[in-house]
Design a protein around this motif. Structure first.
Motif, short mmCIF file in Angstrom:
data_model
loop_
_atom_site.label_atom_id
_atom_site.label_comp_id
_atom_site.label_asym_id
_atom_site.label_seq_id
_atom_site.Cartn_x
_atom_site.Cartn_y
_atom_site.Cartn_z
N THR A 1 15.41 9.32 -21.61
CA THR A 1 16.06 9.81 -20.54
C THR A 1 16.06 11.06 -20.35
N VAL A 2 15.90 11.93 -21.09
CA VAL A 2 15.18 13.34 -20.79
C VAL A 2 13.83 13.62 -21.01
N THR A 3 13.18 12.71 -21.60
CA THR A 3 11.60 12.66 -21.84
C THR A 3 10.97 11.65 -21.26
N PRO A 4 10.96 11.16 -19.87
CA PRO A 4 10.62 10.00 -19.54
C PRO A 4 8.91 10.13 -19.54
N GLY A 5 8.38 8.98 -19.66
CA GLY A 5 6.96 8.67 -19.98
C GLY A 5 6.14 8.57 -18.42
N GLU A 6 5.04 8.23 -18.58
CA GLU A 6 4.36 8.36 -17.45
C GLU A 6 4.46 7.03 -16.64
N ARG A 7 4.81 7.33 -15.21
CA ARG A 7 5.11 5.98 -14.39
C ARG A 7 3.58 5.36 -13.89
N LEU A 8 3.78 4.07 -14.17
CA LEU A 8 2.86 3.22 -13.32
C LEU A 8 3.55 2.86 -11.90
N ARG A 9 2.59 3.28 -10.88
CA ARG A 9 3.19 3.02 -9.10
C ARG A 9 2.09 2.31 -8.68
N ARG A 10 2.55 1.17 -8.02
CA ARG A 10 1.73 0.04 -7.38
C ARG A 10 2.49 -0.35 -6.11
N ARG A 11 1.70 -0.29 -4.65
CA ARG A 11 2.18 -0.71 -3.62
C ARG A 11 1.24 -1.73 -2.87
N VAL A 12 1.83 -3.05 -2.88
CA VAL A 12 1.27 -4.25 -2.48
C VAL A 12 1.65 -4.70 -1.35
N ALA A 13 0.74 -5.18 -0.25
CA ALA A 13 1.11 -5.78 0.91
C ALA A 13 2.21 -7.23 0.62
N VAL A 14 2.91 -7.49 1.23
CA VAL A 14 3.86 -8.80 1.05
C VAL A 14 2.99 -10.06 0.88
N ALA A 15 1.96 -9.96 1.92
CA ALA A 15 1.19 -11.04 2.15
C ALA A 15 0.25 -11.41 0.68
N THR A 16 0.18 -10.45 0.07
CA THR A 16 -0.72 -10.85 -1.17
C THR A 16 0.03 -10.50 -2.63
N TRP A 17 1.29 -10.30 -2.18
CA TRP A 17 2.34 -10.04 -3.68
C TRP A 17 2.44 -11.34 -4.70
N HIS A 18 2.15 -12.45 -4.25
CA HIS A 18 2.08 -13.69 -5.20
C HIS A 18 0.94 -13.39 -5.89
#
Length: 369
Positions: free
Chosen positions: A151-168
């Protein structure tokens, strides 16, 4: 719970300064509040005999966690005018404290890491309507951690942004990526929050082994707070829960005790086992173990209930120290683990027991320095 993170603390001989300080940022004028707290502790340490150079080394790092928002604390240790360990506390200490002594006061830092549950947190956001808006975006953020320390030493985050049309389709690929992260973190649970439709698409495409560890949570899911991802929900999910690894150790202890296997119970028996480097894991109902004190020598395995016992082993100039401090040093020095067990689940004599590495075959004494 493994205590390897404390090894740098014992790499230097004492005396040590141990400081626990509330460094929360959710108050008016936090810098002034922290400075006032530190001034009181500095005066106390000076009266205890800590030198100016040692205090100055501490002052350089006290309050240096300014980028961390919300309520939290800081644990700082120094020896021989040098900082040896600076740890963040997930919660502010019950009261500020400062001790100058021959052993570091490490137990409060250890207990703020309990129960040390590895997890993977995942948030999926989508602001549109899945049946009508096919031009929007789904955002996914994931973060592995160990509760509550992360909670005070969070790890590295994975971030991804995907078009709704390709989400599945993208959810299949991201599911395997999350599975890799969970395996690497040895996560006991996968805590998932966010938009219901987008989450459901992802969950249906997770590998089965990962899907079986999912815990769905509701409530706000901000991703830009500077704290752990899903922090409020993590507290709700994990409070009162033991890590799977610790639970396995407790079950092993219960099984061995029932079958007359290698375990120790009570402070005297546990101390005797630590003298021999025999303890694989120390079990505590709650720290501190008691208000008792132990006699110690220069080495981690040199601890006893009485001064006479250590003298009989050839230990020179033994000294009396708080039991908690002596026990933590012995655990770190012998590579033993620590498990804090709720008393209703397992009641231990004098609140302490131990899983042993081997059956008792004698009682050799601790090595003299």
């Amino acid at each position: 719970m493994r205590l390897a993170f404390l090894e740098p603390l014992y790499a230097e001989p004492g005396p040590y300064v141990s400081v626990y300080l509330d460094t929360s940022r959710d108050v008016d004028r936090p810098e002034r509040a922290i400075d006032l707290r530190w001034r009181r502790l500095r005066e106390s340490l000076s009266r205890q005999g800590a030198g100016r150079a040692l205090l100055n080394a501490l002052e350089e790092v006290v309050g240096s966690d300014a980028e961390l928002p919300g309520a939290h604390g800081q644990a700082v240790f120094a020896a021989h005018d040098t900082l040896v360990l600076d740890g963040e506390l997930p919660s502010p200490p019950a009261h500020d404290s400062a001790r100058y002594g021959t052993l570091p006061d490490a137990m409060p830092l250890v207990t703020q890491h309990v129960p040390e549950i590895p997890y993977l947190a995942v948030v999926v956001h989508y602001g549109g309507l899945p049946t009508a808006d096919t031009h929007g975006w789904v955002t996914l953020e994931a973060e592995a951690g160990t509760w509550p320390a992360s909670t005070v030493t969070p790890g590295e985050r994975l971030r991804r942004r995907v078009a709704v049309a390709t989400w599945h389709r993208a959810a299949v690929r991201l599911g395997h990526r999350l599975d890799e992260r969970a395996r690497h973190a040895r996560a006991d649970a996968v805590v998932v929050g966010g938009d219901e439709w987008a989450c459901n698409v992802l969950l249906r495409r997770l590998p089965r082994g990962l899907r079986n560890r999912v815990v769905r949570v509701g409530g706000p899911t901000p991703t830009d707070t500077g704290r752990a991802l899903l922090e409020p929900q993590l507290d709700h999910v994990f409070r009162g829960r033991m890590a799977v690894h610790d639970r396995e150790l407790v079950d092993l202890f219960v099984s061995r005790r029932a079958g007359g296997g290698p375990v120790s119970e009570g402070l005297a028996a546990v101390v005797a086992a630590l003298q021999r480097g025999q303890v694989a894991a120390l079990l505590l109902n709650r720290p501190p173990v008691s208000a008792r004190r132990l006699w110690v020598g220069a080495l981690p395995t040199q601890l006893a209930l009485t001064e006479a016992e250590l003298v009989s082993f050839g230990v020179r100039a033994p000294r009396e120290e708080p039991a908690d401090e002596a026990l933590v040093r012995a655990l770190v020095g012998t590579g033993a683990e620590l498990v804090v067990v709720p008393e209703p689940e397992l009641r231990l004599p004098e609140q302490v027991g131990a899983l042993l590495r081997y059956a008792d075959a004698g009682t050799p004494s601790p090595r003299p320095p």
